[in-house]
Design an enzyme around this catalytic site. Structure first.
Site, PDB file in Angstrom:
ATOM      1  N   GLU A 134      56.010  97.896 -24.091  1.00 49.38           N
ATOM      2  CA  GLU A 134      56.114  96.417 -24.740  1.00 49.38           C
ATOM      3  C   GLU A 134      54.744  95.939 -24.777  1.00 49.38           C
ATOM      4  O   GLU A 134      53.772  96.106 -23.889  1.00 49.38           O
ATOM      5  CB  GLU A 134      56.983  95.607 -23.876  1.00 49.38           C
ATOM      6  CG  GLU A 134      58.478  95.900 -23.920  1.00 49.38           C
ATOM      7  CD  GLU A 134      59.140  94.975 -22.831  1.00 49.38           C
ATOM      8  OE1 GLU A 134      58.553  94.078 -22.268  1.00 49.38           O
ATOM      9  OE2 GLU A 134      60.249  95.147 -22.820  1.00 49.38           O
ATOM     10  N   ASP A 191      56.371  83.211 -19.227  1.00 47.11           N
ATOM     11  CA  ASP A 191      55.544  84.118 -18.435  1.00 47.11           C
ATOM     12  C   ASP A 191      54.884  83.595 -17.263  1.00 47.11           C
ATOM     13  O   ASP A 191      54.356  82.423 -17.282  1.00 47.11           O
ATOM     14  CB  ASP A 191      54.478  84.242 -19.363  1.00 47.11           C
ATOM     15  CG  ASP A 191      54.673  85.198 -20.747  1.00 47.11           C
ATOM     16  OD1 ASP A 191      55.672  85.769 -20.444  1.00 47.11           O
ATOM     17  OD2 ASP A 191      54.195  84.840 -21.681  1.00 47.11           O
TER      18      ASP A 191
END
Length: 277
Positions: A50, A61
Site C-alpha cells: 500500500e 491517520d
C-alpha cells in the site's frame, strides 16, 4: 489489473499462510529514498504494497503517518510524482500488487478520468480511499471498477450487520478490516475480538479479509495471521523509517534497512503462524 491481487492471495493460500500487506508513504522522506523503500518491501517479504498519497488533512491517520505525509509534501511529493514512482517500481517488479491509499481530494483535483487512466498506466492494482463511503460510489468506485482497478473498502468494529452489505457491495480485491476504533498506530488490537469479527465478515463475501491498524511486531502479525487472509502493517514501518532520519528529516544510510528489517520480522511472524482460514 486485479489479477495481481488475486494471484497473490492464491499463492499465499497455496503456501498455507496469510499475506503480508505493508504500507509506506509515497515520497517520504524524499522521492528517491521512497522508491528504494518501495523496492525493498517485496524483497524483504511483503506480498502486497500500500502506497500512501500525501495529504494535508488526513482523518484516519495517526501521528506517525501524519508526520510522514508532511515530510513527503515538504519534499514536493504530489499525486503525479507518486504515480511516477510506481511506474519506476514497475520497471523492475511486475508481480507485486500496489494499492494506492489516501483521500479523495487530491484525486478530485487531478481529475477522476485522468487519474484512473494514469494509475492503470503506472501499474496500480487497487485503491483505498477512506473518505468515500458507499453512498458516493459513483464518484470514483464505479469508474475505477469499470477500468479494472480494485476498489477496496474498509469495515470497522462499528460496521454492523445492517451496514455490512453496503460496504461489501462494490468492494474488490480484498476487504480491509480495521481492528480498532480510532486512528492508525495508536492502540494494540484485541486479537480475540479481531478473529470473531473476521468470522462475522467471511460469510458475506468471497473476497480475502485482511486486518490492519495497530499491528506493530512479528508477534502481532502472527496473532492476526492465524485467523485472517492478510495482515496490514503501516504505522510501525513509517515509524521505523522516521527513526532512521537525521535531525533535518533527511534519509541516512540506515533508512532503507530500518524498514526492510522490520518487514522481515513481520514476514517471519506471518509465515510461522500456520494456515490462514
Amino acid at each position: 489489473m486485479t489479477a495481481r491481487i488475486d494471484a497473490t492471495f492464491a499463492r499465499c493460500r497455496a503456501e498455507g499462510r496469510a499475506a503480508l500487506v505493508t504500507y509506506v508513504m509515497a515520497g517520504d522522506p524524499d522521492p528517491e529514498t521512497s522508491l528504494s523503500v518501495l523496492k525493498a518491501l517485496p524483497e524483504s517479504g511483503a506480498d502486497i504494497v500500500e502506497f500512501g498519497l500525501p495529504f494535508t488533512d488526513p482523518m484516519a491517520d495517526g501521528p506517525a503517518i501524519q508526520a510522514a505525509g508532511l515530510r513527503a509534501l515538504a519534499a514536493g511529493q504530489d499525486l503525479r510524482k507518486t504515480l511516477d514512482l510506481v511506474a519506476r517500481f514497475r520497471e523492475g517488479n511486475r508481480d507485486t500488487p500496489v494499492v494506492l491509499m489516501g483521500y479523495y481530494n487530491p484525486i478530485y483535483v487531478y481529475g477522476v478520468t485522468r487519474f484512473l487512466d494514469d494509475a492503470l498506466s503506472a501499474g496500480i492494482d487497487g485503491l483505498i480511499v477512506v473518505d468515500l463511503p458507499p453512498e458516493e460510489d459513483e464518484e470514483l468506485c464505479l469508474p475505477a471498477l469499470a477500468k479494472g482497478l480494485a476498489f477496496i473498502r474498509l469495515a470497522t468494529p462499528t460496521t454492523d450487520a445492517q451496514r455490512l452489505p453496503a460496504v461489501l457491495k462494490n468492494t474488490a480485491g480484498f476487504v480491509y478490516y480495521v481492528s480498532i476504533t480510532g486512528i492508525t498506530g495508536t492502540a494494540t488490537p484485541d486479537f480475540g475480538r479481531v478473529a470473531e469479527a473476521v468470522g462475522r465478515i467471511r460469510p458475506h463475501t468471497e473476497l480475502p479479509v485482511v486486518v490492519g491498524f495497530g499491528v506493530k511486531t512479528g508477534a502481532h502479525a502472527a496473532e492476526i495471521a492465524r485467523g485472517a487472509d492478510g495482515v496490514v502493517v503501516g504505522s510501525a514501518l513509517v515509524a521505523a523509517l522516521a527513526g532512521s532520519l537525521d535531525a533535518d528529516n533527511r534519509a541516512t544510510s540506515d533508512t532503507v534497512a530500518a524498514v526492510g528489517d522490520l518487514v522481515r520480522e513481520l514476514a517471519e511472524g506471518v509465515r510461522g503462524a500456520g494456515k490462514a482460514r
